[in-house]
Design a protein around this motif. Structure first.
Motif, PDB file in Angstrom:
ATOM      1  N   LEU A  31      29.397  44.518  44.564  1.00 25.37           N
ATOM      2  CA  LEU A  31      30.540  45.082  43.481  1.00 25.37           C
ATOM      3  C   LEU A  31      32.018  46.036  44.245  1.00 25.37           C
ATOM      4  CD1 LEU A  31      31.960  45.426  40.587  1.00 25.37           C
ATOM      5  CD2 LEU A  31      30.211  47.483  40.409  1.00 25.37           C
ATOM      6  N   LEU A  32      32.923  44.979  44.049  1.00 20.59           N
ATOM      7  CA  LEU A  32      33.639  45.513  44.327  1.00 20.59           C
ATOM      8  C   LEU A  32      34.891  46.482  43.731  1.00 20.59           C
ATOM      9  CD1 LEU A  32      33.041  43.404  46.062  1.00 20.59           C
ATOM     10  CD2 LEU A  32      35.140  43.471  46.947  1.00 20.59           C
ATOM     11  N   LEU A  33      35.207  47.443  44.192  1.00 20.13           N
ATOM     12  CA  LEU A  33      35.489  48.618  43.100  1.00 20.13           C
ATOM     13  C   LEU A  33      37.076  49.450  44.290  1.00 20.13           C
ATOM     14  CD1 LEU A  33      33.526  51.648  42.573  1.00 20.13           C
ATOM     15  CD2 LEU A  33      33.671  49.328  40.916  1.00 20.13           C
ATOM     16  N   TYR A  34      38.252  49.689  43.911  1.00 20.58           N
ATOM     17  CA  TYR A  34      39.593  49.616  44.602  1.00 20.58           C
ATOM     18  C   TYR A  34      39.900  51.101  43.691  1.00 20.58           C
ATOM     19  CZ  TYR A  34      41.568  46.540  40.745  1.00 20.58           C
ATOM     20  OH  TYR A  34      42.373  46.219  39.485  1.00 20.58           O
ATOM     21  N   GLU A  55      31.570  36.020  49.965  1.00 25.42           N
ATOM     22  CA  GLU A  55      31.307  34.579  49.467  1.00 25.42           C
ATOM     23  C   GLU A  55      31.139  33.603  50.260  1.00 25.42           C
ATOM     24  OE1 GLU A  55      33.954  34.897  45.120  1.00 25.42           O
ATOM     25  OE2 GLU A  55      34.850  33.999  46.452  1.00 25.42           O
ATOM     26  N   HIS A  56      32.219  33.536  51.619  1.00 25.30           N
ATOM     27  CA  HIS A  56      32.018  32.790  52.682  1.00 25.30           C
ATOM     28  C   HIS A  56      30.440  33.131  53.521  1.00 25.30           C
ATOM     29  CE1 HIS A  56      32.251  30.470  55.913  1.00 25.30           C
ATOM     30  NE2 HIS A  56      32.050  31.227  57.070  1.00 25.30           N
ATOM     31  N   PHE A  57      29.649  34.307  53.042  1.00 25.58           N
ATOM     32  CA  PHE A  57      28.613  34.603  54.290  1.00 25.58           C
ATOM     33  C   PHE A  57      27.675  34.147  52.598  1.00 25.58           C
ATOM     34  CE2 PHE A  57      30.961  38.121  56.354  1.00 25.58           C
ATOM     35  CZ  PHE A  57      31.005  37.942  57.389  1.00 25.58           C
ATOM     36  N   GLY A  58      28.240  33.916  51.307  1.00 31.41           N
ATOM     37  CA  GLY A  58      26.997  33.403  50.739  1.00 31.41           C
ATOM     38  C   GLY A  58      26.278  34.676  49.317  1.00 31.41           C
ATOM     39  N   ALA A  59      27.108  35.747  49.489  1.00 27.64           N
ATOM     40  CA  ALA A  59      27.366  36.574  48.457  1.00 27.64           C
ATOM     41  C   ALA A  59      28.250  36.218  46.911  1.00 27.64           C
ATOM     42  CB  ALA A  59      27.535  38.212  48.907  1.00 27.64           C
ATOM     43  N   GLU A  60      26.966  36.545  46.130  1.00 31.62           N
ATOM     44  CA  GLU A  60      27.894  36.514  44.903  1.00 31.62           C
ATOM     45  C   GLU A  60      28.794  38.178  44.390  1.00 31.62           C
ATOM     46  OE1 GLU A  60      26.896  36.655  39.795  1.00 31.62           O
ATOM     47  OE2 GLU A  60      24.959  36.054  41.639  1.00 31.62           O
ATOM     48  N   VAL A  61      30.104  38.025  43.660  1.00 30.95           N
ATOM     49  CA  VAL A  61      30.644  39.065  44.570  1.00 30.95           C
ATOM     50  C   VAL A  61      31.329  39.325  43.112  1.00 30.95           C
ATOM     51  CG1 VAL A  61      33.305  39.723  45.272  1.00 30.95           C
ATOM     52  CG2 VAL A  61      31.570  38.705  46.608  1.00 30.95           C
ATOM     53  N   LYS A  62      31.571  40.652  42.968  1.00 29.02           N
ATOM     54  CA  LYS A  62      31.969  41.168  41.161  1.00 29.02           C
ATOM     55  C   LYS A  62      33.385  42.190  41.846  1.00 29.02           C
ATOM     56  CE  LYS A  62      28.890  39.123  37.681  1.00 29.02           C
ATOM     57  NZ  LYS A  62      28.205  39.194  36.605  1.00 29.02           N
ATOM     58  N   ILE A  63      34.404  42.104  40.534  1.00 31.19           N
ATOM     59  CA  ILE A  63      35.292  43.078  41.450  1.00 31.19           C
ATOM     60  C   ILE A  63      35.972  43.729  39.825  1.00 31.19           C
ATOM     61  CG2 ILE A  63      37.495  43.340  41.636  1.00 31.19           C
ATOM     62  CD1 ILE A  63      37.311  40.963  43.414  1.00 31.19           C
ATOM     63  N   PHE A  64      35.811  45.288  39.670  1.00 35.47           N
ATOM     64  CA  PHE A  64      36.266  45.603  38.690  1.00 35.47           C
ATOM     65  C   PHE A  64      37.503  46.327  38.582  1.00 35.47           C
ATOM     66  CE2 PHE A  64      36.871  49.817  36.656  1.00 35.47           C
ATOM     67  CZ  PHE A  64      36.099  49.501  35.078  1.00 35.47           C
ATOM     68  N   HIS A  65      38.154  46.021  37.612  1.00 35.55           N
ATOM     69  CA  HIS A  65      39.500  46.007  37.779  1.00 35.55           C
ATOM     70  C   HIS A  65      39.843  47.037  36.724  1.00 35.55           C
ATOM     71  CE1 HIS A  65      39.944  42.236  39.973  1.00 35.55           C
ATOM     72  NE2 HIS A  65      39.508  42.153  38.854  1.00 35.55           N
ATOM     73  N   PRO A  66      39.967  48.300  37.432  1.00 37.55           N
ATOM     74  CA  PRO A  66      40.335  49.769  36.937  1.00 37.55           C
ATOM     75  C   PRO A  66      40.511  49.989  34.974  1.00 37.55           C
ATOM     76  CG  PRO A  66      40.962  50.503  38.372  1.00 37.55           C
ATOM     77  CD  PRO A  66      40.701  48.658  38.780  1.00 37.55           C
ATOM     78  N   LYS A  81      35.697  49.754  28.776  1.00 41.84           N
ATOM     79  CA  LYS A  81      35.286  49.894  30.443  1.00 41.84           C
ATOM     80  C   LYS A  81      34.169  50.489  30.868  1.00 41.84           C
ATOM     81  CE  LYS A  81      37.886  48.313  32.085  1.00 41.84           C
ATOM     82  NZ  LYS A  81      38.271  46.742  32.910  1.00 41.84           N
ATOM     83  N   VAL A  82      33.868  51.530  30.289  1.00 40.54           N
ATOM     84  CA  VAL A  82      32.742  52.113  31.142  1.00 40.54           C
ATOM     85  C   VAL A  82      31.882  51.281  30.835  1.00 40.54           C
ATOM     86  CG1 VAL A  82      31.434  54.426  30.848  1.00 40.54           C
ATOM     87  CG2 VAL A  82      34.041  54.309  29.872  1.00 40.54           C
ATOM     88  N   GLN A  83      31.512  50.018  29.694  1.00 41.88           N
ATOM     89  CA  GLN A  83      30.069  49.686  29.334  1.00 41.88           C
ATOM     90  C   GLN A  83      30.431  48.355  30.713  1.00 41.88           C
ATOM     91  OE1 GLN A  83      26.931  49.880  27.488  1.00 41.88           O
ATOM     92  NE2 GLN A  83      27.727  51.943  27.262  1.00 41.88           N
ATOM     93  N   GLU A  84      31.603  47.802  31.134  1.00 45.36           N
ATOM     94  CA  GLU A  84      31.591  47.243  32.018  1.00 45.36           C
ATOM     95  C   GLU A  84      31.727  47.429  33.174  1.00 45.36           C
ATOM     96  OE1 GLU A  84      35.490  44.806  33.658  1.00 45.36           O
ATOM     97  OE2 GLU A  84      35.991  45.684  32.221  1.00 45.36           O
ATOM     98  N   LEU A  85      31.432  48.763  33.645  1.00 47.78           N
ATOM     99  CA  LEU A  85      31.385  49.227  34.993  1.00 47.78           C
ATOM    100  C   LEU A  85      30.043  49.521  34.695  1.00 47.78           C
ATOM    101  CD1 LEU A  85      32.818  50.860  37.432  1.00 47.78           C
ATOM    102  CD2 LEU A  85      32.904  52.541  36.411  1.00 47.78           C
ATOM    103  N   HIS A  86      29.262  50.461  34.307  1.00 51.78           N
ATOM    104  CA  HIS A  86      27.651  50.527  34.521  1.00 51.78           C
ATOM    105  C   HIS A  86      27.082  48.764  34.446  1.00 51.78           C
ATOM    106  CE1 HIS A  86      28.311  54.350  32.269  1.00 51.78           C
ATOM    107  NE2 HIS A  86      28.922  54.746  33.376  1.00 51.78           N
ATOM    108  N   GLU A  87      27.378  47.963  33.892  1.00 54.98           N
ATOM    109  CA  GLU A  87      26.912  46.753  33.458  1.00 54.98           C
ATOM    110  C   GLU A  87      26.860  46.189  34.351  1.00 54.98           C
ATOM    111  OE1 GLU A  87      27.980  44.231  30.461  1.00 54.98           O
ATOM    112  OE2 GLU A  87      27.167  46.078  29.101  1.00 54.98           O
ATOM    113  N   LEU A  88      28.368  46.648  35.230  1.00 57.09           N
ATOM    114  CA  LEU A  88      28.266  45.173  37.093  1.00 57.09           C
ATOM    115  C   LEU A  88      27.557  46.057  38.212  1.00 57.09           C
ATOM    116  CD1 LEU A  88      32.202  45.226  37.239  1.00 57.09           C
ATOM    117  CD2 LEU A  88      30.601  43.125  37.096  1.00 57.09           C
TER     118      LEU A  88
END
Length: 234
Positions: A31-34, A55-66, A81-88
């Protein structure tokens, strides 16, 4: 050897076969946060580049947009949005945090995301045992203020924070008109950091509960532990 002050029935000796990474059927989940809501956010562009490498290495990636995430205590945890963050967060095995440096520190937008991360069950943090990589972008000369501050948070949240880190100076010069990062030593360092994060995630996956299990918490009851770290009334 006499250890009269230790409850030996609760003291477990780590063994080689107990600390082996487990083979899981799904790829590593990162999970990536910015930390910026600007239309052209360089912390967002940086995590997009980091995500492509993972992703090139083989990871599954998700980005949370704040954008749209309320400030802590300005909304209930039922906010979408809080629920989305907690689920990720629950989905992830590792994380990347990338913040612009603001007044010599991480941005309030990234800190708000971290502050929404729950102390899920008393002192057992929702981030406990997850891997973490840290990056920052700056508008001026290179600095490590934000990553150093985030490293303290990662340690407090019991995350396995990797040694390497990235700091991109004058980030506005490092991206082309297509919002892709130009070749540079800064880009090479991001590749290094993502490679290291991926390796640490492979080494520790399926082992977070064991690696962060503590003798002191086995001695103290779960109820007492929860009362001691409860922050609801602060």
């Amino acid at each position: 050897m006499q250890l009269p002050n230790i409850q030996l029935d609760l003291l477990e000796t780590p063994r080689f076969e107990q600390v082996q990474a487990k083979a899981l059927e799904h790829p590593p989940r990162i999970l990536l946060l910015y930390g910026s809501n600007r239309e052209r956010s360089f912390s967002r562009l940086t995590v997009l580049e980091a995500g492509r490498i993972l992703e090139h290495f083989g990871a599954e990636v998700k980005i949370f947009h704040p954008k749209g995430l309320p400030l802590p205590e300005d909304a209930e945890t039922s906010h979408p949005k809080v629920q989305e963050l907690h689920e990720l967060l629950a989905w992830s095995e590792g994380m990347v945090w990338c913040s612009p440096e603001r007044h010599g520190a991480m941005s309030s937008i990234l800190k708000a995301q971290i502050d929404w991360i729950p102390l899920a069950a008393g002192a057992i943090r929702a981030t406990q045992g997850k891997t973490l990589a840290l990056m920052q972008v700056s508008g001026g000369s290179q600095s490590f203020n934000a990553v150093n501050q985030m490293r303290i948070l990662g340690r407090w949240m019991r995350m396995i924070t990797i040694p390497n880190q990235s700091s991109v100076a004058k980030a506005f010069l490092e991206f082309d008109d297509n919002d892709r990062m130009k070749p540079s030593s800064y880009y090479t360092r991001i590749v290094d950091v993502m490679e290291e994060l991926y390796k640490f995630t492979l080494l520790t996956r399926g082992q977070s509960a064991y690696l962060t299990d503590r003798y002191s918490e086995r001695v103290e009851s779960a109820e007492e532990l929860s009362k001691r770290v409860n922050q609801k009334n602060l």
